[in-house]
Design a protein around this motif. Structure first.
Motif, PDB file in Angstrom:
ATOM      1  N   MET A 298      41.409 -12.198  54.374  1.00  0.00           N
ATOM      2  CA  MET A 298      41.089 -11.270  54.324  1.00  0.00           C
ATOM      3  C   MET A 298      41.702 -10.109  55.808  1.00  0.00           C
ATOM      4  O   MET A 298      42.617 -11.011  56.557  1.00  0.00           O
ATOM      5  N   ASP A 299      42.991  -9.014  55.161  1.00  0.00           N
ATOM      6  CA  ASP A 299      43.759  -9.121  56.132  1.00  0.00           C
ATOM      7  C   ASP A 299      43.234  -7.271  56.895  1.00  0.00           C
ATOM      8  O   ASP A 299      42.575  -7.090  55.875  1.00  0.00           O
ATOM      9  N   GLU A 300      43.342  -8.368  58.146  1.00  0.00           N
ATOM     10  CA  GLU A 300      43.171  -7.024  59.194  1.00  0.00           C
ATOM     11  C   GLU A 300      40.870  -6.033  58.299  1.00  0.00           C
ATOM     12  O   GLU A 300      40.902  -5.482  58.344  1.00  0.00           O
ATOM     13  N   PRO A 301      40.414  -6.915  58.449  1.00  0.00           N
ATOM     14  CA  PRO A 301      38.825  -7.006  58.124  1.00  0.00           C
ATOM     15  C   PRO A 301      38.243  -5.618  58.832  1.00  0.00           C
ATOM     16  O   PRO A 301      36.921  -5.056  58.096  1.00  0.00           O
TER      17      PRO A 301
ATOM     18  N   PHE B 145      41.969  -5.363  51.241  1.00  0.00           N
ATOM     19  CA  PHE B 145      42.593  -5.176  52.073  1.00  0.00           C
ATOM     20  C   PHE B 145      42.508  -4.617  53.367  1.00  0.00           C
ATOM     21  O   PHE B 145      41.739  -4.565  53.958  1.00  0.00           O
ATOM     22  N   GLN B 146      44.110  -4.549  53.579  1.00  0.00           N
ATOM     23  CA  GLN B 146      44.150  -3.576  54.838  1.00  0.00           C
ATOM     24  C   GLN B 146      43.184  -2.865  54.707  1.00  0.00           C
ATOM     25  O   GLN B 146      42.393  -2.406  56.063  1.00  0.00           O
ATOM     26  N   ILE B 147      44.074  -1.721  54.069  1.00  0.00           N
ATOM     27  CA  ILE B 147      43.832  -0.890  53.557  1.00  0.00           C
ATOM     28  C   ILE B 147      43.131  -0.458  52.245  1.00  0.00           C
ATOM     29  O   ILE B 147      42.921  -1.246  51.470  1.00  0.00           O
TER      30      ILE B 147
ATOM     31  N   LYS C  39      52.565 -10.481  58.724  1.00  0.00           N
ATOM     32  CA  LYS C  39      51.260 -10.936  58.331  1.00  0.00           C
ATOM     33  C   LYS C  39      50.922 -10.971  56.961  1.00  0.00           C
ATOM     34  O   LYS C  39      50.240 -11.355  56.486  1.00  0.00           O
ATOM     35  N   THR C  40      50.545  -9.714  56.585  1.00  0.00           N
ATOM     36  CA  THR C  40      50.224  -8.790  55.208  1.00  0.00           C
ATOM     37  C   THR C  40      50.992  -9.389  54.277  1.00  0.00           C
ATOM     38  O   THR C  40      51.290 -10.088  53.585  1.00  0.00           O
ATOM     39  N   THR C  41      52.654  -9.451  55.146  1.00  0.00           N
ATOM     40  CA  THR C  41      53.412 -10.726  53.643  1.00  0.00           C
ATOM     41  C   THR C  41      53.219 -11.709  54.070  1.00  0.00           C
ATOM     42  O   THR C  41      53.443 -12.292  52.582  1.00  0.00           O
TER      43      THR C  41
HETATM   44 MG   LIG Z   1      49.515  -5.828  58.224  1.00  0.00          MG
END
Ligand SMILES: [Mg+2]
Ligand SMILES: Nc1ncnc2c1ncn2[C@@H]1O[C@H](COP(=O)(O)OP(=O)(O)O)[C@@H](O)[C@H]1O
Lengths: 623, 249
Positions: free
Chosen positions: B167-170, B83-85, B41-43
């Motif tokens: 939105m990565d893991e908002p 970002f996820q973080i 997913k992040t990729t």
């Molecule tokens: Mg990820």
């Protein structure tokens, strides 16, 4: 044929001391993140102590080798003592602050060595049984070189065993790879750090001791070796012992052959190698990238910039008033000292600009100071320029240097960036030093006279006022820039490169222009400096001057805007007061060490905490 | 169509992190990309916003090809990202974080003299008001609670009036109640501005509560696509998630 083989072997033998010193430096940096400038001093002490011990033990095989080993152990203990007494107190300070303390240690050790062993260079004892030469296809090679060649692999193997076969070594490796882990060690951390300093310093001492029969011992060894050791560490990759070995061999061999082909280049050859390696491999030959966002930041997060409260502004006006009235009350000596202070304050502020808010540490900022100085001096000498236009155009040379060097430097980060700035500064220095026809080389460019209205013979007042106006304006301008969108964007790139990219900031370009602006400001300081001194010397571009600026910024406090000014005033003034004593280095070093221990957040950081409330600087909430 | 992704591939060494992923996303739509950890997913996100260059495939954003374009250029085309973080500017206040994005949007990054803190104050406050952070505008970002940081990121991502929001893991790292609030807020903003949103999420309550459509990724491949009801019934998806989590949502 024999000649070339001997040349290769000579290179290998001179790689030995270099490898020993560099591996120690690398281990210390890897575990503690301390950039130990005093590492060269430990190397020097290794040579001196070995000299005395061999004298004491007699020159038989046991006396000689025993003296060398004991000298290394003694130096290891000195390193451990420095760690326990000084560095342990400042680990919580902002990044790189510890290097100020180690700079103090250099000065102290220099004068102790001078006191104990005298100013004369000492010729080392020959190794018993290895005094002759070996014939290699008709070319002689000193037998001791063979012993040196054997030492590196032995030490390398020993270190490998230590790091891979012992619990302590495993801890060291883990700490080098993962900073977070070190914090989790708790009590063990102190033990790990002290042990690391012992080991690292011992290796430096061993390096100094084993080269005694070849190079002897002298008081310049510390600075001579420290730059080379950093180059080796960075080329090999921070924290990689095998990388350090590879780099030491590479650089020693290049030197051995470079001297045959192109003798002029040897002064900068290793810096050129480092520049090239870093441009293509930003983390050295065998190093690995620092985890993004984890640059070893210590201490509380930096606070938002707030405009100066009224009382601070009033204090600023008071300082300007004081400077304006100074010529009325002060004699010429005080004015000359104040001119120096103002110039160095601007120099330090220019470095702080990129180092603090910009997050780009420069170990070679003197390149731009010297660039401005030589820019002005060359205009006077070759273009018949007057003082005003030389001062105005001199910084252009600084700008050009900063544009060219900066383009490469801003692509790196952390210590690698710092080392590349150092490499470029050394290249610039050696050009100035060796290009006799144009720069006058070591003799410098003399007779840089002021315009008639600002002439020394009559009075220092006009030149003092000119300096005050220019330096204060330049410092205020840089401050203003920090509060502008440009300054904010530069800080954004430091705080989070990821986020900066993601909101459309061209990080490299932003950094590049910030680097250049800072270089120009340093150049303005430099071009004032040549007129105040009446001459330009390669010293104005040298490593010691770069380090002075670094010390000023860190001593004053990298996290406050006033820090570099406070640092420059303190450092320049103390240096002026103390340099009248015979052993002034000792006292200056001691003063620096005490300041570091007393003010781990920098002097201005300390002042901010205790005087800030009165000045209306509000305390920011902490997490 | 806002976004048309076609045949995206990315490998790291031997790992095929993203394997032939294609999908479409329209304005006003909330599209969820779900899948177990390491699914890619992040990729995918990093290719969409330019941090990674795809090995193959195309990413059409309106009339522009995004594959291999630098993040800052993609942002200028109107793609926002969280970002996820969280990634914010720790030495700035909450408002200054948003102002920073606005200064970039208005191309003022090389202005040397104006006072940055006085620029675009109203716009910044309006955005902070929208995400419910106006009352904390003056606090340093470094002291915020994690949930509040996520809101700041959302305000920053909205600064360039994006047409696509990634939105990565908002809601990662937030308390359950905060998660629902943040996604409800996002859904409102999307509806009022007609933004297209692609988000990844682990919390199935959030996914099934707010996503209009769901993509399921496993080992780099899309294994299912459809509305929440369809995806919930999909056998392959149940198998990947071991049935457990999807049942009660
Ligand atoms: Mg990820
Ligand atoms: N920079 C990278 N280098 C090597 N492998 C990576 C990198 N980024 C991701 N991967 C690998 O690609 C796969 C997908 O990762 P990622 O996209 O982060 O998954 P998700 O976000 O779905 O959890 C994982 O196997 C991960 O280990």
């Amino acid at each position: 044929m024999g000649f070339y083989i001997v040349q290769v072997l000579t290179g290998l033998s001179s790689a030995a001391a270099l490898f020993l010193v560099a591996s120690g430096l690398s281990i210390i940096f890897g575990v503690t993140r301390v950039v130990n400038l005093a590492h060269g001093s430990f190397y020097m002490l290794g040579a001196y102590i070995a000299y005395s011990l061999i004298d004491l033990f007699g020159r038989g095989g046991l006396g000689f080798w025993g003296g060398i080993v004991l000298a290394a152990v003694a130096v290891g203990m000195i390193g451990a003592i420095v760690e326990v007494l000084i560095l342990r107190r400042v680990y919580q300070a902002p990044e790189l602050f510890q290097l100020v303390a180690t700079f103090g240690v250099i000065l102290v050790i220099q004068d102790i060595a001078l006191l104990v062993w005298g100013a004369e260079d000492l010729v080392g004892h020959r190794a018993p049984g290895l005094t002759g030469a070996v014939d290699i296809m008709g070319t002689p090679l000193p037998a001791y070189d063979l012993a040196l060649i054997a030492i590196s692999p032995v030490v390398l193997a020993g270190l490998w065993l230590l790091f891979n076969r012992t619990r302590w070594g495993t801890l060291v490796r883990a700490a080098t790879q993962d900073r977070e882990m070190v914090g989790a060690l708790g009590v063990n951390q102190a033990w790990l750090f002290t042990g690391t300093f012992f080991l690292g310093s011992m290796l430096a001492g061993l390096g100094g001791a084993v080269q005694l029969p070849k190079g002897g011992a002298d008081l310049l060894m510390d600075f001579n070796v420290i730059a080379a050791a950093f180059v080796v560490v960075v080329v090999g990759g921070m924290g990689s012992i095998f990388g350090a070995f590879l780099a030491a061999v590479l650089i020693a061999e290049l030197n051995a052959f470079g001297i045959l082909v192109f003798p002029e280049i040897t002064l900068v050859l290793m810096f050129l190698v480092m520049a090239v390696v870093l441009i293509f491999r930003p983390w050295g030959l065998l190093g690995s990238p620092e985890a993004p966002g984890q640059k070893g930041q210590q201490g509380p997060p930096e606070q938002p910039l707030r405009p100066a409260p009224v009382r601070v502004q009033m204090a600023g006006v008071a300082v300007v008033g004081f400077l304006a009235l100074l010529p009325v009350v002060a004699g010429p000596f005080a004015l000359v000292l104040t001119v120096d202070i103002l110039i160095f304050a601007l120099f330090a502020v220019s470095l702080h600009f990129i180092m603090g808010p910009g997050g780009m540490v420069s170990f070679g900022h003197a390149a731009y100071f010297g660039g401005g100085a030589y820019g002005a001096a060359l205009l006077i000498h070759y273009a018949n320029s007057n003082m005003e236009s030389a001062m105005a155009l001199g910084p252009v040379l600084a700008a050009v240097l900063a544009l060219v060097f900066g383009w490469f430097c801003v692509r790196l980060s952390g210590v690698y960036l710092a080392m590349l700035t150092l490499a470029f500064a050394q290249v610039a220095w050696s050009v100035v030093f060796q290009w006799n026809d144009v720069t006058g080389g070591d003799d410098g460019l003399l007779y840089i006279v002021k315009s008639a209205w600002a002439d020394t013979a009559q009075s220092w007042v006009p030149f003092y006022l000119l300096t005050a106006v220019l330096c204060l304006s330049a410092m205020l301008f840089l401050r203003r820039v920090l509060f502008s969108p440009f300054g904010y964007a530069m800080r954004a790139c430091r705080d989070s490169e990821l986020r900066s990219h993601a909101i459309g900031i061209n990080v490299l370009e932003q950094r590049w222009l910030a680097f250049t602006l800072s270089g120009v400001a340093a150049g303005v300081a430099g071009s004032l400096y040549v007129f105040s001194k009446g001459s330009a010397f390669p010293d104005y571009m040298s490593i010691p001057l770069s380090f002075d600026a670094l010390i000023m910024v860190l001593l004053g406090g990298v996290k406050t805007l006033l820090g570099p000014i406070v640092g420059a005033v303190t450092f320049t003034w103390i240096q002026d007061e103390i340099s009248r004593f015979e052993y002034w280095r000792f006292f200056l070093g001691l003063a620096i060490i005490l300041l570091v221990i007393a003010f781990p957040q920098g002097i201005a950081g300390f002042g901010r905490r205790y005087l800030g409330p009165w000045f209306g600087i509000r305390a920011e909430e902490a997490q | 169509m806002t976004l048309v992704v076609d045949g995206l591939f990315k490998a790291f060494g031997g790992v095929q992190a993203v394997n032939n992923v294609s999908f479409r996303l329209d304005a006003g739509e909330l599209l969820a990309l779900i899948g177990p950890n390491g699914a890619g997913k992040t990729t995918c996100f990093n290719m969409l916003n330019g941090q990674l260059r795809p090995d193959a495939g195309s990413i059409r954003f309106f009339d522009n090809e995004l594959a291999g374009v630098a993040p800052r250029k993609i942002w200028r085309l109107g793609v926002g990202r969280t970002f996820q973080i969280t990634a914010t500017f720790g030495s700035m206040t909450v408002r200054e974080n948003v102002q920073m994005a606005l200064m970039s949007y208005h191309r003022r990054l090389f202005a040397l003299l104006p006072r940055a803190a006085a620029l675009y104050v109203d716009e910044a406050m309006a955005l902070l008001d929208r995400v419910g952070m106006a009352d904390q505008a003056d606090r340093p970002c470094s002291v915020l609670a994690y949930g509040d940081l996520k809101r700041v990121e959302l305000a920053v991502a909205l600064a360039n009036e994006p047409r696509l929001l990634l939105m990565d893991e908002p809601t990662a790292g937030m308390a359950p109640k905060e998660r629902v609030e943040l996604m409800a807020l996002t859904a409102d903003i999307v509806a009022e501005r007609k933004i297209a949103v692609l988000f990844t999420e682990h919390d199935m309550d959030v996914v099934f509560g707010h996503a209009g459509r769901i993509l399921v990724l496993n080992r780099g491949q899309l294994i299912a696509e459809g509305n929440p009801a369809e995806v919930r019934e999909n056998d392959q998806v149940r198998e990947v998630y071991l049935g457990a989590e999807l049942g009660h949502a």
